[in-house]
Design a protein around this motif. Structure first.
Motif, PDB file in Angstrom:
ATOM      1  N   ARG A 114       0.647  -1.184   0.013  1.00  0.00           N
ATOM      2  CA  ARG A 114      -0.056   0.010   0.016  1.00  0.00           C
ATOM      3  C   ARG A 114       0.710   1.348   0.105  1.00  0.00           C
ATOM      4  O   ARG A 114       0.482   2.358   0.206  1.00  0.00           O
ATOM      5  N   GLY A 115       2.217   1.279  -0.395  1.00  0.00           N
ATOM      6  CA  GLY A 115       2.917   2.455  -0.328  1.00  0.00           C
ATOM      7  C   GLY A 115       3.448   2.771   1.047  1.00  0.00           C
ATOM      8  O   GLY A 115       3.418   2.217   2.074  1.00  0.00           O
ATOM      9  N   GLU A 116       4.050   3.952   0.957  1.00  0.00           N
ATOM     10  CA  GLU A 116       4.832   4.455   2.291  1.00  0.00           C
ATOM     11  C   GLU A 116       4.122   5.458   2.839  1.00  0.00           C
ATOM     12  O   GLU A 116       3.414   6.433   2.457  1.00  0.00           O
ATOM     13  N   HIS A 117       3.919   5.385   4.021  1.00  0.00           N
ATOM     14  CA  HIS A 117       3.260   6.309   5.066  1.00  0.00           C
ATOM     15  C   HIS A 117       3.931   6.766   6.298  1.00  0.00           C
ATOM     16  O   HIS A 117       4.998   6.026   6.567  1.00  0.00           O
ATOM     17  N   PRO A 118       3.685   7.821   6.917  1.00  0.00           N
ATOM     18  CA  PRO A 118       4.373   8.322   7.982  1.00  0.00           C
ATOM     19  C   PRO A 118       4.050   7.298   9.172  1.00  0.00           C
ATOM     20  O   PRO A 118       2.918   6.895   9.228  1.00  0.00           O
ATOM     21  N   PRO A 119       5.044   6.951  10.075  1.00  0.00           N
ATOM     22  CA  PRO A 119       4.767   5.782  11.106  1.00  0.00           C
ATOM     23  C   PRO A 119       4.017   6.471  12.114  1.00  0.00           C
ATOM     24  O   PRO A 119       4.233   7.775  12.543  1.00  0.00           O
ATOM     25  N   LYS A 120       3.320   5.762  12.700  1.00  0.00           N
ATOM     26  CA  LYS A 120       2.536   6.244  13.902  1.00  0.00           C
ATOM     27  C   LYS A 120       3.217   5.909  15.273  1.00  0.00           C
ATOM     28  O   LYS A 120       2.920   6.493  16.163  1.00  0.00           O
ATOM     29  N   GLY A 121       4.405   5.025  15.361  1.00  0.00           N
ATOM     30  CA  GLY A 121       5.053   4.570  16.346  1.00  0.00           C
ATOM     31  C   GLY A 121       6.574   5.483  16.586  1.00  0.00           C
ATOM     32  O   GLY A 121       6.585   6.564  16.059  1.00  0.00           O
ATOM     33  N   GLY A 122       7.059   4.520  17.178  1.00  0.00           N
ATOM     34  CA  GLY A 122       8.637   5.283  17.402  1.00  0.00           C
ATOM     35  C   GLY A 122       8.492   6.190  18.732  1.00  0.00           C
ATOM     36  O   GLY A 122       7.568   6.323  19.526  1.00  0.00           O
ATOM     37  N   ASN A 123       9.882   6.494  19.045  1.00  0.00           N
ATOM     38  CA  ASN A 123       9.991   7.391  20.370  1.00  0.00           C
ATOM     39  C   ASN A 123       9.261   8.655  20.094  1.00  0.00           C
ATOM     40  O   ASN A 123       9.849   9.559  19.617  1.00  0.00           O
ATOM     41  N   LYS A 124       8.115   8.911  21.011  1.00  0.00           N
ATOM     42  CA  LYS A 124       7.414  10.078  20.470  1.00  0.00           C
ATOM     43  C   LYS A 124       8.428  11.333  21.116  1.00  0.00           C
ATOM     44  O   LYS A 124       8.365  12.509  20.542  1.00  0.00           O
ATOM     45  N   GLN A 125       9.140  11.253  22.180  1.00  0.00           N
ATOM     46  CA  GLN A 125       9.852  12.300  22.855  1.00  0.00           C
ATOM     47  C   GLN A 125      11.047  12.832  21.697  1.00  0.00           C
ATOM     48  O   GLN A 125      11.369  14.049  21.611  1.00  0.00           O
ATOM     49  N   LEU A 126      11.475  11.826  21.313  1.00  0.00           N
ATOM     50  CA  LEU A 126      12.695  11.890  20.192  1.00  0.00           C
ATOM     51  C   LEU A 126      12.292  12.602  18.916  1.00  0.00           C
ATOM     52  O   LEU A 126      12.786  13.371  18.345  1.00  0.00           O
ATOM     53  N   LYS A 127      11.214  12.036  18.695  1.00  0.00           N
ATOM     54  CA  LYS A 127      10.621  12.518  17.277  1.00  0.00           C
ATOM     55  C   LYS A 127      10.266  14.094  17.385  1.00  0.00           C
ATOM     56  O   LYS A 127      10.435  14.856  16.564  1.00  0.00           O
ATOM     57  N   ARG A 128       9.721  14.274  18.445  1.00  0.00           N
ATOM     58  CA  ARG A 128       9.165  15.725  18.710  1.00  0.00           C
ATOM     59  C   ARG A 128      10.578  16.611  18.888  1.00  0.00           C
ATOM     60  O   ARG A 128      10.405  17.770  18.445  1.00  0.00           O
ATOM     61  N   ALA A 129      11.723  16.176  19.438  1.00  0.00           N
ATOM     62  CA  ALA A 129      12.857  16.727  19.799  1.00  0.00           C
ATOM     63  C   ALA A 129      13.423  17.052  18.266  1.00  0.00           C
ATOM     64  O   ALA A 129      13.824  18.173  17.874  1.00  0.00           O
ATOM     65  N   PHE A 130      13.379  16.250  17.493  1.00  0.00           N
ATOM     66  CA  PHE A 130      13.912  16.502  15.959  1.00  0.00           C
ATOM     67  C   PHE A 130      13.051  17.418  15.239  1.00  0.00           C
ATOM     68  O   PHE A 130      13.355  18.246  14.353  1.00  0.00           O
ATOM     69  N   PHE A 131      11.597  17.122  15.351  1.00  0.00           N
ATOM     70  CA  PHE A 131      10.743  18.017  14.627  1.00  0.00           C
ATOM     71  C   PHE A 131      10.899  19.494  15.081  1.00  0.00           C
ATOM     72  O   PHE A 131      10.847  20.235  14.300  1.00  0.00           O
ATOM     73  N   LEU A 132      11.186  19.825  16.368  1.00  0.00           N
ATOM     74  CA  LEU A 132      11.027  21.054  16.629  1.00  0.00           C
ATOM     75  C   LEU A 132      12.598  21.639  16.414  1.00  0.00           C
ATOM     76  O   LEU A 132      12.640  22.791  16.250  1.00  0.00           O
ATOM     77  N   SER A 133      13.599  20.782  16.297  1.00  0.00           N
ATOM     78  CA  SER A 133      14.929  21.084  15.782  1.00  0.00           C
ATOM     79  C   SER A 133      14.786  21.478  14.270  1.00  0.00           C
ATOM     80  O   SER A 133      15.321  22.504  14.168  1.00  0.00           O
ATOM     81  N   ALA A 134      14.114  20.725  13.604  1.00  0.00           N
ATOM     82  CA  ALA A 134      13.868  21.140  12.252  1.00  0.00           C
ATOM     83  C   ALA A 134      13.062  22.590  12.035  1.00  0.00           C
ATOM     84  O   ALA A 134      13.615  23.214  11.240  1.00  0.00           O
ATOM     85  N   PHE A 135      12.245  22.646  12.839  1.00  0.00           N
ATOM     86  CA  PHE A 135      11.515  23.836  12.659  1.00  0.00           C
ATOM     87  C   PHE A 135      12.346  25.221  13.014  1.00  0.00           C
ATOM     88  O   PHE A 135      12.207  26.016  12.629  1.00  0.00           O
ATOM     89  N   ALA A 136      13.113  24.964  14.090  1.00  0.00           N
ATOM     90  CA  ALA A 136      14.007  25.820  14.500  1.00  0.00           C
ATOM     91  C   ALA A 136      15.227  26.152  13.444  1.00  0.00           C
ATOM     92  O   ALA A 136      15.594  27.418  13.387  1.00  0.00           O
ATOM     93  N   ALA A 137      15.508  25.183  12.668  1.00  0.00           N
ATOM     94  CA  ALA A 137      16.518  25.121  11.681  1.00  0.00           C
ATOM     95  C   ALA A 137      16.049  25.978  10.496  1.00  0.00           C
ATOM     96  O   ALA A 137      16.734  26.276   9.236  1.00  0.00           O
ATOM     97  N   LEU A 138      15.013  26.476  10.412  1.00  0.00           N
ATOM     98  CA  LEU A 138      14.412  26.921   8.908  1.00  0.00           C
ATOM     99  C   LEU A 138      14.902  28.539   8.970  1.00  0.00           C
ATOM    100  O   LEU A 138      15.233  28.932   8.086  1.00  0.00           O
ATOM    101  N   SER A 139      15.606  29.096   9.810  1.00  0.00           N
ATOM    102  CA  SER A 139      16.452  30.224   9.948  1.00  0.00           C
ATOM    103  C   SER A 139      17.758  30.048   9.389  1.00  0.00           C
ATOM    104  O   SER A 139      18.460  31.048   8.826  1.00  0.00           O
ATOM    105  N   ASP A 140      18.405  28.930   9.434  1.00  0.00           N
ATOM    106  CA  ASP A 140      19.713  28.709   8.537  1.00  0.00           C
ATOM    107  C   ASP A 140      19.303  28.390   7.080  1.00  0.00           C
ATOM    108  O   ASP A 140      18.313  27.864   6.830  1.00  0.00           O
ATOM    109  N   PRO A 141      20.197  29.146   6.394  1.00  0.00           N
ATOM    110  CA  PRO A 141      20.022  29.278   4.984  1.00  0.00           C
ATOM    111  C   PRO A 141      20.134  27.847   4.185  1.00  0.00           C
ATOM    112  O   PRO A 141      19.064  27.785   3.245  1.00  0.00           O
ATOM    113  N   LEU A 142      20.944  26.906   4.522  1.00  0.00           N
ATOM    114  CA  LEU A 142      20.885  25.659   3.868  1.00  0.00           C
ATOM    115  C   LEU A 142      19.735  24.891   4.431  1.00  0.00           C
ATOM    116  O   LEU A 142      19.002  24.118   3.378  1.00  0.00           O
TER     117      LEU A 142
END
Length: 103
Positions: free
Chosen positions: A23-51
């Motif tokens: 059925r194709g690839e989907h975003p996972p529902k599992g995983g370590n929620k705290q680690l996923k949130r940390a990476f997600f917030l890190s990516a959001f904060a990184a939007l100020s970096d030009p790269l």
């Protein structure tokens, strides 16, 4: 590997299969929620970096929604973190003059 770390954090896409049905690839529902949130917030904060902003804009131009593009950026940051841990070196961003030449 960085793929294992991404899967543990819940940032790697999951293929849903049942017998011969794929059925194709989907975003996972599992995983370590705290680690996923940390990476997600890190990516959001990184939007100020030009790269990081250029990578995010490229994903948006490919047709991805905001959250999907952020997850792609978070996955890329997992790769960077894993490389830093593997080589035991601190993060060193590229200088701005090299960015202008690359564009």
């Amino acid at each position: 590997t960085s793929g294992h770390l991404a899967a543990y954090a819940g940032l790697a896409p999951v293929t849903r299969r049942s017998g011969t049905s794929i059925r194709g690839e989907h975003p996972p529902k599992g995983g370590n929620k705290q680690l996923k949130r940390a990476f997600f917030l890190s990516a959001f904060a990184a939007l100020s970096d030009p790269l990081s902003r250029a990578y995010y804009d490229r994903k948006r131009a490919e047709g991805k929604k905001h959250n999907a593009a952020l997850i792609c950026l978070a996955r890329r940051r997992v790769d960077v973190l894993h490389a830093m841990l593997r080589t035991q070196t601190p993060y060193q961003p590229k200088p701005a003059e090299k960015l202008a030449l690359a564009a």
